[in-house]
Design a protein around this motif. Structure first.
Motif, PDB file in Angstrom:
ATOM      1  N   ALA A 191       0.835  -1.202   0.000  1.00 19.96           N
ATOM      2  CA  ALA A 191       0.000   0.000   0.000  1.00 19.96           C
ATOM      3  C   ALA A 191       0.871   1.255   0.000  1.00 19.96           C
ATOM      4  O   ALA A 191       0.569   2.228  -0.694  1.00 19.96           O
ATOM      5  N   ILE A 192       1.960   1.216   0.762  1.00 15.47           N
ATOM      6  CA  ILE A 192       2.821   2.408   0.826  1.00 15.47           C
ATOM      7  C   ILE A 192       3.880   2.417  -0.280  1.00 15.47           C
ATOM      8  O   ILE A 192       4.211   3.471  -0.823  1.00 15.47           O
ATOM      9  N   THR A 193       4.414   1.266  -0.669  1.00 10.59           N
ATOM     10  CA  THR A 193       5.495   1.267  -1.662  1.00 10.59           C
ATOM     11  C   THR A 193       4.990   1.345  -3.095  1.00 10.59           C
ATOM     12  O   THR A 193       5.740   1.701  -3.990  1.00 10.59           O
ATOM     13  N   SER A 194       3.733   1.013  -3.309  1.00  8.45           N
ATOM     14  CA  SER A 194       3.284   0.912  -4.688  1.00  8.45           C
ATOM     15  C   SER A 194       1.900   1.532  -4.916  1.00  8.45           C
ATOM     16  O   SER A 194       1.719   2.363  -5.803  1.00  8.45           O
ATOM     17  N   ARG A 286      16.441  12.033   2.248  1.00 11.45           N
ATOM     18  CA  ARG A 286      17.603  11.567   1.479  1.00 11.45           C
ATOM     19  C   ARG A 286      18.087  10.205   1.982  1.00 11.45           C
ATOM     20  O   ARG A 286      18.640   9.408   1.232  1.00 11.45           O
ATOM     21  N   GLU A 287      17.877   9.958   3.277  1.00 11.18           N
ATOM     22  CA  GLU A 287      18.330   8.708   3.901  1.00 11.18           C
ATOM     23  C   GLU A 287      17.697   7.489   3.250  1.00 11.18           C
ATOM     24  O   GLU A 287      18.339   6.477   3.019  1.00 11.18           O
ATOM     25  N   ILE A 288      16.391   7.594   3.012  1.00 11.64           N
ATOM     26  CA  ILE A 288      15.667   6.443   2.464  1.00 11.64           C
ATOM     27  C   ILE A 288      16.223   6.111   1.079  1.00 11.64           C
ATOM     28  O   ILE A 288      16.405   4.949   0.726  1.00 11.64           O
ATOM     29  N   ARG A 289      16.520   7.127   0.299  1.00  6.60           N
ATOM     30  CA  ARG A 289      17.112   6.896  -1.022  1.00  6.60           C
ATOM     31  C   ARG A 289      18.420   6.126  -0.891  1.00  6.60           C
ATOM     32  O   ARG A 289      18.694   5.195  -1.638  1.00  6.60           O
ATOM     33  N   ARG A 290      19.222   6.536   0.074  1.00  5.69           N
ATOM     34  CA  ARG A 290      20.492   5.867   0.291  1.00  5.69           C
ATOM     35  C   ARG A 290      20.261   4.385   0.610  1.00  5.69           C
ATOM     36  O   ARG A 290      20.952   3.514   0.099  1.00  5.69           O
ATOM     37  N   GLY A 291      19.258   4.111   1.436  1.00  3.77           N
ATOM     38  CA  GLY A 291      18.926   2.730   1.770  1.00  3.77           C
ATOM     39  C   GLY A 291      18.549   1.930   0.540  1.00  3.77           C
ATOM     40  O   GLY A 291      18.955   0.779   0.380  1.00  3.77           O
TER      41      GLY A 291
ATOM     42  N   THR B 207       6.487  10.190   4.861  1.00  3.41           N
ATOM     43  CA  THR B 207       5.472   9.323   5.467  1.00  3.41           C
ATOM     44  C   THR B 207       6.033   7.926   5.686  1.00  3.41           C
ATOM     45  O   THR B 207       5.838   7.313   6.738  1.00  3.41           O
ATOM     46  N   ALA B 208       6.763   7.429   4.694  1.00  7.30           N
ATOM     47  CA  ALA B 208       7.353   6.090   4.798  1.00  7.30           C
ATOM     48  C   ALA B 208       8.435   6.064   5.874  1.00  7.30           C
ATOM     49  O   ALA B 208       8.590   5.075   6.585  1.00  7.30           O
ATOM     50  N   LEU B 215       8.483  -2.200   9.095  1.00 11.26           N
ATOM     51  CA  LEU B 215       7.793  -1.866   7.848  1.00 11.26           C
ATOM     52  C   LEU B 215       8.721  -1.040   6.960  1.00 11.26           C
ATOM     53  O   LEU B 215       8.771  -1.205   5.752  1.00 11.26           O
ATOM     54  N   LYS B 216       9.503  -0.155   7.582  1.00 12.98           N
ATOM     55  CA  LYS B 216      10.390   0.726   6.825  1.00 12.98           C
ATOM     56  C   LYS B 216      11.424  -0.057   6.016  1.00 12.98           C
ATOM     57  O   LYS B 216      11.686   0.262   4.860  1.00 12.98           O
ATOM     58  N   SER B 217      11.999  -1.086   6.633  1.00 12.36           N
ATOM     59  CA  SER B 217      13.014  -1.849   5.898  1.00 12.36           C
ATOM     60  C   SER B 217      12.368  -2.552   4.708  1.00 12.36           C
ATOM     61  O   SER B 217      12.994  -2.745   3.670  1.00 12.36           O
TER      62      SER B 217
END
Lengths: 298, 298
Positions: A191-194, A286-291, B207-208, B215-217
């Motif tokens: 739901a959140i990723t897509s 920016r952190e999430i992109r790095r992940g 939000t993510a 859930l984040k990973s």
């Protein structure tokens, strides 16, 4: 991920639906010789003719029930809204011991819509190869679509482990990393990723479509500034996505609620000129992109 | 677009700021020999050292006023929030007849913040090359960044036509299609094509980020479903974007208002299971994508 790959083999695979995903899987099956016979069903003769021309079908029929007869693997690759009626047509025709799987983007509804129609001894292993493009139809498919991507299986508790292993082996053969989780958890993560990203992309492109005519032509012209990424997502198959939202309603509405709260907070920060708050928010993302770059999904 | 290209030449170009855009322009100037001397100013000595090492600067100074002395072209490539203070420092040092331009994503504020500081006889030609990546800094630049993209100039009424032609020639040399419009109109168009998409991408990635850790990973792992396009946009420079929103507040809030209305309508359609309405909306948005592919901005 480190298990030795076992190449699966099927005598007869029945593909119900032969669009982007179905035809890409058919190409993998052909390329690697995973089936003696591929039987294809689709909604129109036109689509079946294309599948035959592309060499993806050994036999075809508009009647899905005929196609599943004698199959040891049945793959549903149709919009989620069609699952119930197709399952009621094919259900009793699937032979005991056969595996029924699918490629849909929502998984709880598969268990609810398909499960009750299958006879004793047929193994339901719902699956979701998380891969795709904005193009549709059998000609848009390609065997490499799945390479390096994740495939999520959501077998209900008590599913035959051998059936799960067989479906796992199929998607591994397509190059995917296969994971297993509950259908409910899958639907929340996706739901959140897509689903939410698609909903938002559809919305903003729709908002631009409604602008006065002159502004609209300029939106197209200057789309390089960020908008064009959204238009690619919003060019995805409308029927498929209608069914995703209708079948994952609760999780989508929950994530949408979180998103609109966060958007309202940013809106307020802009209105009141709260620069520090904006910068702090924009730095964290920016952190999430790095992940993502680290797990090589970008 | 069909005019014969005139290669511009400058004796001394002063670049204030040498990040992604500034350094890309410096590379174009070097590649095509458009200036006898490139003088660069930046906020830190570290950045100036990098610019020198990359061969992008003939001289450097932390003092922007020194850099503009004797320049016939001054280019501001810094976050919009720094324009006012830089203009107050360099303003009276710019020689009569020189051109001052910029690369900022909002244009009305440039005229308001920079214009009053420039002496009589200096030509202000605000510009916006609509090109970029999610990367920042002098090492992220490349000369081909601008090729085939649009550049929008927003000279105030009464601007010297020769100065406009010179800036036009510069960006054409970089491979851009140059258009001219009012600053106000620019800010409205870019609010929907660029600023709102960035705001939305920052929001959903935020939000993510706020989801519970497990859930984040998984969000990172399964991002291929649509989310990763947003993370790329949301990895853009935080300070630059903070300033865009603070300086184009009214247009961004207007477009945001339209967007949230449309999103609420879709949310309602999902909640009430209105499949036909969803499908109709999702079909219309495909058209805009087709338009973009036709003008080759995708």
């Amino acid at each position: 991920m480190s298990e030795v790959g076992v190449r699966p083999h099927f005598r007869r695979v029945a593909l119900i639906g032969i669009g982007l995903i179905g035809s890409s899987l058919a190409r993998v099956i052909r390329r690697d010789g995973l089936a003696d016979h591929i039987a294809v069903s689709a909604r129109t003769q036109h689509t079946l003719d294309i599948a035959t021309r592309l060499g993806l079908a050994d036999s075809t029929s508009l009647d899905a029930r005929k196609v599943v007869e004698g199959a040891d693997l049945v793959v549903l690759s149709v919009p989620l809204g069609a699952y119930g009626s197709i399952a009621s047509v094919i259900g009793s025709g699937v032979k005991p011991g056969a595996i029924v799987t699918d490629v849909g983007s929502v998984k709880e509804c598969v268990i609810a819509d398909v499960g009750p129609h299958l006879p004793e001894g047929v193994h339901l292993v719902p699956g979701h190869p998380v891969a795709g493009t904005e193009h549709s139809g059998p000609e848009a498919g390609f065997a490499e679509l799945f390479a390096g991507r994740y495939c999520i299986l959501t077998p209900p508790p008590g599913t035959d482990p051998t059936a799960i292993e067989t479906v796992t082996a199929l998607w591994r053969q397509a190059g995917m990393i296969v994971e297993t989780m509950s259908a409910q958890h899958h639907d929340r993560v996706l739901a959140i990723t897509s689903h939410l990203p698609h909903l938002i992309a559809y919305t903003i492109v729709g908002t631009a479509t409604d602008l006065e005519e002159q502004l609209k032509s300029e939106v197209i012209r200057y789309s390089a500034g960020g908008f064009r990424d959204f238009t690619r997502i919003a060019a995805s198959d409308p029927v498929m996505w209608r069914d995703v939202f209708l079948n994952n309603r609760d999780a989508v509405l929950e994530m949408l609620g979180r998103f609109t709260e966060d958007l309202a907070a940013l809106q307020r920060a802009i209105r009141w000129g709260e620069g520090d708050g904006l910068q702090e928010k924009f730095t964290r993302t920016r952190e999430i992109r790095r992940g993502i770059l680290e797990v090589k999904q970008a």
